[in-house]
Design an enzyme around this catalytic site. Sequence first.
Site, PDB file in Angstrom:
ATOM      1  N   LYS A  75     -19.450  18.604 -51.755  1.00 46.98           N
ATOM      2  CA  LYS A  75     -19.736  20.021 -51.488  1.00 46.98           C
ATOM      3  C   LYS A  75     -18.474  20.864 -51.652  1.00 46.98           C
ATOM      4  O   LYS A  75     -17.358  20.324 -51.669  1.00 46.98           O
ATOM      5  CB  LYS A  75     -20.297  20.163 -50.068  1.00 46.98           C
ATOM      6  CG  LYS A  75     -19.326  19.735 -48.973  1.00 46.98           C
ATOM      7  CD  LYS A  75     -20.025  19.623 -47.622  1.00 46.98           C
ATOM      8  CE  LYS A  75     -19.047  19.218 -46.536  1.00 46.98           C
ATOM      9  NZ  LYS A  75     -19.757  18.830 -45.299  1.00 46.98           N
ATOM     10  N   TYR A  89       4.001  44.065 -47.557  1.00 52.14           N
ATOM     11  CA  TYR A  89       3.181  45.121 -46.945  1.00 52.14           C
ATOM     12  C   TYR A  89       3.473  45.254 -45.456  1.00 52.14           C
ATOM     13  O   TYR A  89       3.704  44.258 -44.766  1.00 52.14           O
ATOM     14  CB  TYR A  89       1.699  44.776 -47.110  1.00 52.14           C
ATOM     15  CG  TYR A  89       1.186  44.972 -48.521  1.00 52.14           C
ATOM     16  CD1 TYR A  89       1.351  46.176 -49.200  1.00 52.14           C
ATOM     17  CD2 TYR A  89       0.507  43.948 -49.166  1.00 52.14           C
ATOM     18  CE1 TYR A  89       0.860  46.343 -50.485  1.00 52.14           C
ATOM     19  CE2 TYR A  89       0.002  44.105 -50.447  1.00 52.14           C
ATOM     20  CZ  TYR A  89       0.181  45.308 -51.104  1.00 52.14           C
ATOM     21  OH  TYR A  89      -0.307  45.467 -52.359  1.00 52.14           O
TER      22      TYR A  89
HETATM   23  C1  LIG Z   1     -19.319  17.567 -44.862  1.00 54.12           C
HETATM   24  C2  LIG Z   1     -20.205  16.503 -44.327  1.00 54.12           C
HETATM   25  C3  LIG Z   1     -19.833  15.144 -44.415  1.00 54.12           C
HETATM   26  C4  LIG Z   1     -18.468  14.699 -44.893  1.00 54.12           C
HETATM   27  O1  LIG Z   1     -17.599  14.603 -43.791  1.00 54.12           O
HETATM   28  P1  LIG Z   1     -16.092  14.079 -43.952  1.00 54.12           P
HETATM   29  O2  LIG Z   1     -15.512  14.206 -42.593  1.00 54.12           O
HETATM   30  O3  LIG Z   1     -15.448  14.994 -44.933  1.00 54.12           O
HETATM   31  O4  LIG Z   1     -16.177  12.685 -44.450  1.00 54.12           O
HETATM   32  C5  LIG Z   1     -20.767  14.192 -44.044  1.00 54.12           C
HETATM   33  N1  LIG Z   1     -21.974  14.553 -43.556  1.00 54.12           N
HETATM   34  C6  LIG Z   1     -22.345  15.839 -43.417  1.00 54.12           C
HETATM   35  C7  LIG Z   1     -23.691  16.167 -42.868  1.00 54.12           C
HETATM   36  C8  LIG Z   1     -21.473  16.860 -43.779  1.00 54.12           C
HETATM   37  O5  LIG Z   1     -21.833  18.143 -43.638  1.00 54.12           O
END
Ligand SMILES: *Cc1c(COP(=O)(O)O)cnc(C)c1O
Length: 365
Positions: free
Chosen positions: A37, A260
């Site tokens: 993701k 800034y």
């Molecule tokens: C993002 C996510 C993961 C991955 O978790 P990590 O700590 O990066 O391994 C696994 N399961 C779900 C439901 C997630 O949203």
Amino acid sequence: MSIKETTVEIKLKNLKNNLDYLKSQINSQTKFMAVVKAFSYGSDSRVVSKELEQLGVNYLAVAYTQEGVDLRKFGIKIPILVLHPQENDFKEIILNQLEPSIYSFRILSFFIEALKNKNKTSYPYQIKFNTGLNRLGFLKKDIDKLSQLIKPNLPKYIFSHLGASEDLDEKKYTEKQIKEFISIDKALENKLTTPLKKHLLNTSGILNFSEYQFDMVRSGIGLYGFGNDIKYENNLKPVLSLKTIISQIHEIKAGSSVGYNKGFTAKANSVIATLPIGHADGIGRQYGNKKGEVLLGDKMAKIVGNVCMDMLMIDVTEIKCKEGDEVVFFDDNSYSAEEFSKKANTISYELISSISRRIKRVVIK
Ligand SMILES: *Cc1c(COP(=O)(O)O)cnc(C)c1O
């Protein structure tokens, strides 16, 4: 490699190393879901997903439907779980052979409706349960009603998500979640009179609670090189490095300000270097005003003043350097994203997944 602009380097060798290490922590029959993701945690979803498919992972997971559609368009063939589908997504999900995570009765009704419209009586999907994170998922009390609705088309997997698997001080909380998940599974299997496949562990779950690997594990951050604990530093290698170069150097007099809103005022004559990277690139304002530090050769330089949208300034008064010299924000050997992010009280997840897509990616095989 010598760089000429802000660059993210993606080391595929390290990705393979991390996958091998994580797999060495589980049984060989347990399936492996790679979480890709958010542009593969800020790397490059297409490149990384293709590599993971070739390395033999069983599943990919994305958060939103469009991320999965993009991977299908790119030719990824293995199953893709969509963790957080929205009500209008199901036509595209079915069209692209994506597997939705069904997490509420509302979302289930949109899914069932879409299957009806397509005259489908079976279609792969998964059911998400809330065992304590209180984010997404059905509860144990939903099982009676839920089992009626899913009986005609059983889920491929049921799953849940741990809220503190990296924190061994919260072991009791994790164990409670595990117990709840097992009890939900039992109850649902009873209602449906069939065994169900299931998964629970994220990266830290794999590293700390591997006995609960069930049929599959899900790993994101571990694949990109972070184990949420210093003791895994030798086993996991960061996949991403973020580097840039010095655009310009200014020698300023005591009392002059930088950036800034006069965010920094020099107490003595100083040398300031401007870097071509800013908060629009994922280096947020929380790194400004001497919180964040970057690496020039073997010396650390502080970010001074407010981080601008496309630039930031560092104090190089004590460092011998020139325009065009390389600056490291994080890499895979001397300065990790975990260390950099800690200085502004955040975590590697946020830092790497925020690296903007306008930054050049270079894949190192
Ligand atoms: C993002 C996510 C993961 C991955 O978790 P990590 O700590 O990066 O391994 C696994 N399961 C779900 C439901 C997630 O949203």
